[in-house]
Design a protein around this motif. Structure first.
Motif, PDB file in Angstrom:
ATOM      1  N   GLY A 151       0.795  -1.225   0.000  1.00 40.14           N
ATOM      2  CA  GLY A 151       0.000   0.000   0.000  1.00 40.14           C
ATOM      3  C   GLY A 151       0.822   1.265   0.000  1.00 40.14           C
ATOM      4  N   GLU A 152       0.181   2.276   0.594  1.00 42.47           N
ATOM      5  CA  GLU A 152       0.738   3.610   0.540  1.00 42.47           C
ATOM      6  C   GLU A 152       1.730   3.824   1.678  1.00 42.47           C
ATOM      7  OE1 GLU A 152      -2.455   6.137  -0.271  1.00 42.47           O
ATOM      8  OE2 GLU A 152      -1.369   7.995   0.103  1.00 42.47           O
ATOM      9  N   THR A 207       3.909   9.654  11.076  1.00 44.26           N
ATOM     10  CA  THR A 207       2.631  10.224  11.491  1.00 44.26           C
ATOM     11  C   THR A 207       2.845  11.714  11.752  1.00 44.26           C
ATOM     12  OG1 THR A 207       3.155   9.513  13.729  1.00 44.26           O
ATOM     13  CG2 THR A 207       1.598   8.159  12.502  1.00 44.26           C
ATOM     14  N   ILE A 208       1.770  12.377  12.167  1.00 47.64           N
ATOM     15  CA  ILE A 208       1.882  13.822  12.320  1.00 47.64           C
ATOM     16  C   ILE A 208       2.681  14.178  13.587  1.00 47.64           C
ATOM     17  CG2 ILE A 208      -0.307  14.213  13.553  1.00 47.64           C
ATOM     18  CD1 ILE A 208       0.974  16.360  10.620  1.00 47.64           C
ATOM     19  N   SER A 209       2.533  13.357  14.645  1.00 46.37           N
ATOM     20  CA  SER A 209       3.379  13.559  15.821  1.00 46.37           C
ATOM     21  C   SER A 209       3.786  12.208  16.388  1.00 46.37           C
ATOM     22  CB  SER A 209       2.635  14.390  16.879  1.00 46.37           C
ATOM     23  OG  SER A 209       1.525  13.661  17.327  1.00 46.37           O
ATOM     24  N   GLU A 210       4.840  12.200  17.203  1.00 52.09           N
ATOM     25  CA  GLU A 210       5.435  10.930  17.613  1.00 52.09           C
ATOM     26  C   GLU A 210       4.536  10.053  18.479  1.00 52.09           C
ATOM     27  OE1 GLU A 210       9.449  10.460  18.766  1.00 52.09           O
ATOM     28  OE2 GLU A 210      10.117  12.245  17.680  1.00 52.09           O
ATOM     29  N   ASP A 211       3.565  10.678  19.164  1.00 53.96           N
ATOM     30  CA  ASP A 211       2.727   9.892  20.080  1.00 53.96           C
ATOM     31  C   ASP A 211       1.649   9.091  19.357  1.00 53.96           C
ATOM     32  OD1 ASP A 211       1.911  12.552  19.502  1.00 53.96           O
ATOM     33  OD2 ASP A 211       0.232  12.268  20.885  1.00 53.96           O
ATOM     34  N   ILE A 212       1.536   9.266  18.052  1.00 54.02           N
ATOM     35  CA  ILE A 212       0.487   8.536  17.321  1.00 54.02           C
ATOM     36  C   ILE A 212       1.058   7.249  16.725  1.00 54.02           C
ATOM     37  CG2 ILE A 212      -1.016   8.614  15.296  1.00 54.02           C
ATOM     38  CD1 ILE A 212      -1.280  11.633  15.844  1.00 54.02           C
ATOM     39  N   GLU A 213       0.319   6.154  16.924  1.00 54.97           N
ATOM     40  CA  GLU A 213       0.732   4.867  16.369  1.00 54.97           C
ATOM     41  C   GLU A 213       0.285   4.803  14.895  1.00 54.97           C
ATOM     42  OE1 GLU A 213       2.803   1.579  16.590  1.00 54.97           O
ATOM     43  OE2 GLU A 213       2.486   2.798  18.400  1.00 54.97           O
ATOM     44  N   ASN A 214       1.232   4.488  13.992  1.00 56.99           N
ATOM     45  CA  ASN A 214       0.838   4.498  12.577  1.00 56.99           C
ATOM     46  C   ASN A 214       0.108   3.211  12.192  1.00 56.99           C
ATOM     47  OD1 ASN A 214       2.263   2.729  10.367  1.00 56.99           O
ATOM     48  ND2 ASN A 214       3.743   2.980  12.017  1.00 56.99           N
ATOM     49  N   GLN A 215      -0.759   3.327  11.179  1.00 58.51           N
ATOM     50  CA  GLN A 215      -1.445   2.144  10.643  1.00 58.51           C
ATOM     51  C   GLN A 215      -1.353   2.125   9.120  1.00 58.51           C
ATOM     52  OE1 GLN A 215      -5.155   0.645  12.268  1.00 58.51           O
ATOM     53  NE2 GLN A 215      -5.220   2.356  13.693  1.00 58.51           N
ATOM     54  N   TRP A 216      -0.170   2.431   8.612  1.00 59.67           N
ATOM     55  CA  TRP A 216      -0.009   2.399   7.158  1.00 59.67           C
ATOM     56  C   TRP A 216      -0.237   0.986   6.630  1.00 59.67           C
ATOM     57  CZ3 TRP A 216       0.905   6.647   4.088  1.00 59.67           C
ATOM     58  CH2 TRP A 216       1.328   7.822   4.723  1.00 59.67           C
ATOM     59  N   HIS A 217       0.259   0.002   7.351  1.00 61.13           N
ATOM     60  CA  HIS A 217       0.071  -1.364   6.881  1.00 61.13           C
ATOM     61  C   HIS A 217      -0.928  -2.087   7.764  1.00 61.13           C
ATOM     62  CE1 HIS A 217       1.219  -4.906   4.524  1.00 61.13           C
ATOM     63  NE2 HIS A 217       0.956  -5.563   5.625  1.00 61.13           N
ATOM     64  N   CYS A 218      -2.036  -2.441   7.161  1.00 55.82           N
ATOM     65  CA  CYS A 218      -3.083  -3.110   7.917  1.00 55.82           C
ATOM     66  C   CYS A 218      -3.083  -4.569   7.482  1.00 55.82           C
ATOM     67  CB  CYS A 218      -4.397  -2.452   7.566  1.00 55.82           C
ATOM     68  SG  CYS A 218      -5.609  -2.648   8.815  1.00 55.82           S
ATOM     69  N   SER A 219      -2.992  -5.471   8.432  1.00 57.45           N
ATOM     70  CA  SER A 219      -2.907  -6.885   8.058  1.00 57.45           C
ATOM     71  C   SER A 219      -4.280  -7.405   7.678  1.00 57.45           C
ATOM     72  CB  SER A 219      -2.371  -7.696   9.230  1.00 57.45           C
ATOM     73  OG  SER A 219      -3.391  -7.850  10.186  1.00 57.45           O
ATOM     74  N   GLY A 220      -4.296  -8.657   7.251  1.00 56.16           N
ATOM     75  CA  GLY A 220      -5.559  -9.314   6.998  1.00 56.16           C
ATOM     76  C   GLY A 220      -6.140  -8.960   5.657  1.00 56.16           C
ATOM     77  N   GLU A 221      -7.350  -9.406   5.443  1.00 48.96           N
ATOM     78  CA  GLU A 221      -7.935  -9.312   4.127  1.00 48.96           C
ATOM     79  C   GLU A 221      -8.885  -8.126   4.029  1.00 48.96           C
ATOM     80  OE1 GLU A 221     -10.554 -13.170   5.042  1.00 48.96           O
ATOM     81  OE2 GLU A 221      -8.392 -13.260   5.115  1.00 48.96           O
ATOM     82  N   PRO A 241      -6.977  -5.065  11.307  1.00 48.06           N
ATOM     83  CA  PRO A 241      -8.086  -4.300  10.732  1.00 48.06           C
ATOM     84  C   PRO A 241      -8.935  -3.702  11.861  1.00 48.06           C
ATOM     85  CG  PRO A 241      -7.958  -6.478   9.751  1.00 48.06           C
ATOM     86  CD  PRO A 241      -6.985  -6.460  10.879  1.00 48.06           C
ATOM     87  N   PRO A 242      -9.319  -2.441  11.760  1.00 49.15           N
ATOM     88  CA  PRO A 242      -9.940  -1.756  12.888  1.00 49.15           C
ATOM     89  C   PRO A 242     -11.341  -2.254  13.238  1.00 49.15           C
ATOM     90  CG  PRO A 242      -9.945  -0.348  10.957  1.00 49.15           C
ATOM     91  CD  PRO A 242      -9.139  -1.543  10.601  1.00 49.15           C
ATOM     92  N   GLY A 243     -12.076  -2.728  12.275  1.00 45.00           N
ATOM     93  CA  GLY A 243     -13.425  -3.172  12.612  1.00 45.00           C
ATOM     94  C   GLY A 243     -14.154  -3.637  11.382  1.00 45.00           C
ATOM     95  N   PRO A 244     -15.400  -4.086  11.548  1.00 46.75           N
ATOM     96  CA  PRO A 244     -16.127  -4.708  10.445  1.00 46.75           C
ATOM     97  C   PRO A 244     -16.457  -3.750   9.299  1.00 46.75           C
ATOM     98  CG  PRO A 244     -17.544  -4.434  12.348  1.00 46.75           C
ATOM     99  CD  PRO A 244     -16.167  -4.089  12.792  1.00 46.75           C
TER     100      PRO A 244
END
Lengths: 296, 554
Positions: free
Chosen positions: B161-162, B327-341, B472-475
């Motif tokens: 991805g991106e 990310t925009i600041s260091e305290d944010i956890e990035n989610q550029w790569h999301c696993s699963g389908e 993946p964050p949710g359905p």
């Protein structure tokens, strides 16, 4: 050089500028061809980086091999040659006959019919109605769709008619006095005089037939033995072009040929026959095309 | 004389007609006793399989079926599907792509519900919940999405991805610093560019370029969602707790991101050709190795420009790209790569009403999913395309790898049936990846020394290790699979089209503006007038619907 003194300054200027203009014109027309040739002979991935002008940077025949190895190419070439020969013949013959009829002074409905045909030059049914019509006529999935719909073209017919109008009536009249019927007049008198215009129209139609791929895609997509050369090349091109938004099709496309290089190779292959035919027909162009220019 | 000539013309005509028609009739009675042939059309561009393809023959022996594949050429998916519908004749199997809905509405597709249970591999391809998500508004299933299905453990080495990409030479020059925020990223690029304005051969480096051509302007516009630590929902941000749909175009992060681009543009870091270059020009530029960094999706540049970089030997001076967890600041956890389908319900392979043997077609698809044939499709023939080492792991020699990228070899030899259902992840033996690109050892062996060094410096073995993985964050995920189906027929869809146009027009202006604030205000005024709430509201309804649907299966 001996005559230098006799030519005026104006003449000199004209010649110089004419020469320069012609040279630059030749460069402008030739450069794209040489550039395409250079790209087609260059390694595909390397060509991606650009900067190829007159000579290939990393010589490779891979692009041509890729294009020529395409399996349906032989079938495609066979169908394309057939449709070009047959389509051109049929088109010239039928347009000529029709033009002859319409160009006769005594023909009753020539004005009304001409208007009727001219309308078809500006108005058409659009893609889907055309498709439905051809399907209704049983032309889909058949070879006929390549040659039958294109047999008559109002434009070509009018070009021939205009040329025929330029032939003096007295020729026909004297033939009639000698007892010739319309068939004889057409075959013996008019047709031989019309060779230039026939050759011009033949070239028009032949180039059109040779380059055509859209009809193959639209009407014969699922019939592999009716594919045409250009359609095969088009398929190859779109299979290496990354047009799709889909990740999967991008993955399928890796390899050492790229859209740029295949496009160049395919262009060269397509261009060759036309270039070969053109010089022989070119001389007819001078006299061949008169549309509404000369009046009696 | 003349008569003779006319006679000979007629003779030629007759000859050609005979030849042409004679040739077209051969096909119909040639298929006696041989494998059954199905025709298939896929509304995406693709490569044809040769008739004498070796693996296609092996698969035909095992399944009794061959498929003649036809791909999209010279039309859009909708147009191609439109002509099929107009003609009323269909291939046996079809993937209508964006035109799938049209096919369904035209009644061209066979409902699969009654069949699925009879074919164990097809049945197992999706969970109950996923099958449920595939139901059309008449409550029936018409197509099977082919991709993004993971069997067993996920095996991925590249981040498809991106991401913010950066050349390894930049990282190496700065002695592999930790880069977490956008500010750090641009600082690093600025510093490197100041110290190394040119390539070794004297051409100028391009510090940062933005691809903005047509639909590919995602490289410019959708970074704010990632910078805020959300995965690629594509159309919006969804708050995982409150399930609220948030417009990422107007967040503070979006302002900060575009402001940063604006500053960098003024400093001459952002390539001034960014907003005028076409995709081809962009690829040519990246291929020269001069671009230090950019945002893009991996598949958008790696298979073309990435190959060119390797082939020109630019990998040796560190012109290959790695993704950074920005990310925009260091305290944010990035989610550029999301696993699963990411199940894309919008299209898939379907059987048409013209197919005379639905059972055979389905049992063919079922057979394609068996491990044996799946291996044939993606790995090839043992000994020829891969070998098995003493640990049972599939490996390839360099020669085998080279064959795998040779177009003419592929056309004659490999037959992936690429638009039929397929698995990623782990093979039934628990050792191997279902596809070579997922095989860790295969991947690592193919890397250049520079890349290996860079990855090692960040304690990583794959691209994914560089940016980390999130669940993946949710359905509702991904929302783009819904946003993509919106048409101008609804208020929200209409707003979406308008917003897209406005973003195309104003975002480049914002980045290039002399005064960022006034340009941004101007953009926002036009943006608000396009009624973005209608679009967001429709997404909100869909997100809640998907969450409700998912509850049935808990």
């Amino acid at each position: 050089m001996i005559n230098l003194k006799k030519t005026s300054t104006a003449d000199m200027l004209f010649r110089t500028f004419n020469g320069l203009f012609m040279i630059s014109f030749v460069v402008i027309t030739l450069y794209p061809i040489i550039n395409t040739l250079a790209i087609s002979l260059n390694d595909g991935t390397d060509a991606l980086r650009g900067g190829i002008y007159l000579f290939p940077r990393r010589f490779s025949l891979k692009n041509y091999i890729t294009v020529l190895q395409k399996q349906n190419l032989i079938t495609g070439a066979y169908i394309t040659v057939s449709r070009t020969v047959l389509g051109t013949l049929l088109s010239v013959v039928s347009n000529a006959i029709l033009a002859f009829i319409v160009s006769r002074k005594g023909f009753l409905l020539k004005k009304q019919l001409s208007i009727f045909w001219v309308v078809t030059m500006y108005v058409n049914g659009g893609l889907i109605p055309t498709f439905l019509l051809y399907k209704g006529l049983g032309l889909t999935n058949s070879f006929g769709v390549y040659v039958i719909p294109g047999m008559l073209s109002a434009f070509n017919m009018l070009v021939i008619r205009t040329y025929m109008n330029g032939i003096p009536d007295s020729l026909e009249e004297s033939a009639q006095l000698d007892g010739a019927g319309y068939t004889t007049i057409f075959l013996r008198i008019i047709a031989p005089l019309c060779t230039p215009v026939f050759a011009t129209i033949a070239l028009f139609v032949a180039v059109g037939q040779w380059n055509s791929w859209f009809d193959a895609m639209l009407f014969n997509r699922m019939s592999h033995d009716l594919t045409t050369l250009q359609y095969e090349l088009m398929k190859l091109l779109s299979s290496v072009t990354n047009q799709s938004t889909s990740i999967e099709s991008m993955k399928n496309n890796s390899g050492s040929v790229t859209p740029t290089s295949v496009r160049a190779a395919a262009t060269m292959i397509t261009m060759l026959p036309i270039i070969c035919v053109y010089p022989f027909l070119q001389r007819y162009f001078v006299t061949g095309l008169t549309l509404g220019g000369v009046k009696e | 004389m003349r008569k003779k000539r006319i006679v000979s013309y007629l003779f030629v005509i007759a000859l050609v007609i005979v030849l042409a028609t004679g040739c077209s009739k051969e096909k119909s009675n040639a298929k006696d006793g041989g494998p059954k042939e199905f025709s298939a059309f896929f509304a995406v561009p693709g490569s044809e399989i040769n008739d004498d393809n070796v693996i296609q023959k092996v698969i035909a022996e095992k399944t009794g079926v061959t498929v003649k594949e036809v791909w999209l050429t010279g039309q859009t998916a909708e147009e191609a599907v439109g002509t099929f519908i107009a003609g009323g004749e269909y291939p046996d199997l079809i993937d209508g792509g964006n035109g799938s809905k049209q096919l369904y509405e035209a009644g061209a597709l066979v409902a699969l519900d009654d069949y699925i249970d009879k074919y164990p591999n097809i049945k197992a391809f999706f969970t109950e919940q996923q099958w449920d998500a595939l139901k059309q508004d008449d409550g029936k299933i018409y197509w099977i999405p082919q991709f993004s299905n993971i069997k067993g453990e996920e095996k991925t080495c590249t981040h498809n991805g991106e991401a913010f990409w950066i050349q390894t030479r930049v990282l190496k020059w700065a002695d592999y610093p930790t880069v977490r925020t956008m500010d750090q990223y641009f600082d690093l690029i600025e510093a490197y560019y100041a110290a190394n304005p040119t390539m070794p051969d004297g051409t100028e480096n391009i510090p940062y370029t933005i691809l903005c051509d047509d639909w590919r302007y995602f490289c410019l516009e959708n970074a704010p969602q990632f910078l805020d630590g959300y995965p690629n929902d594509g159309a919006c941000i969804v708050d995982p707790v409150t399930l609220e749909v948030i417009d990422y175009n107007t967040t503070d992060t979006a302002i900060a991101y575009f402001k940063k681009l604006n500053e960098e543009y003024k400093k001459g870091i952002v390539d001034p050709e960014s907003f005028t270059q076409t995709y081809d020009e962009y690829i040519a530029k990246v291929s020269t190795g001069r671009v230090l960094g950019m945002i893009d999706q991996w598949w958008d540049f790696a298979y073309t420009a990435g190959e060119a970089i390797k082939q020109a030997g630019l990998d040796e001076i560190g012109c290959e790209y790695v993704p950074l967890p920005i990310t925009i600041s260091e305290d944010i956890e990035n989610q550029w790569h999301c696993s699963g389908e990411e199940l894309n319900v919008a299209s898939g392979i379907a059987i048409t009403t013209d197919c005379d043997d639905i059972e055979a077609a389905l049992s063919f698809i079922d057979a394609l999913l068996t491990q044996e044939i799946h291996d044939l499709r993606f790995w090839g023939i043992e000994g020829e395309n891969y070998f098995v080492d003493d640990k049972g792991e599939y490996r390839r020699t360099q020669e085998m790898r080279d064959k795998g990228t040779d177009t003419s070899y592929k056309a004659a030899h490999t037959c992936t049936y690429s638009y039929f259902p397929q698995y990623n992840g782990t093979s039934d033996d628990g050792i191997n990846a279902n596809k070579p690109e997922g095989q860790g050892s295969e991947f690592y062996d193919g890397l250049s020394d520079n890349l290996k060094e860079t990855l090692a410096a960040y304690d990583a073995e794959t691209y994914i290790d560089m940016i980390g993985v999130s669940e993946p964050p949710g359905p509702w995920y991904p929302v783009w699979s819904f946003a993509g189906t919106l048409t101008t027929g609804t208020e929200g869809g209409f707003a979406n089209t308008k917003i897209t146009e406005i973003k195309h027009e104003y975002l480049p202006r914002v980045v290039m503006a002399k005064n960022f604030d006034t340009a941004w205000d101007e953009y926002m005024n036009v943006y608000e007038a396009a009624n973005p709430e209608a679009f967001i509201n429709e997404l909100q309804v869909e997100v809640l619907r998907r969450v409700e649907e998912a509850k049935k299966f808990q």
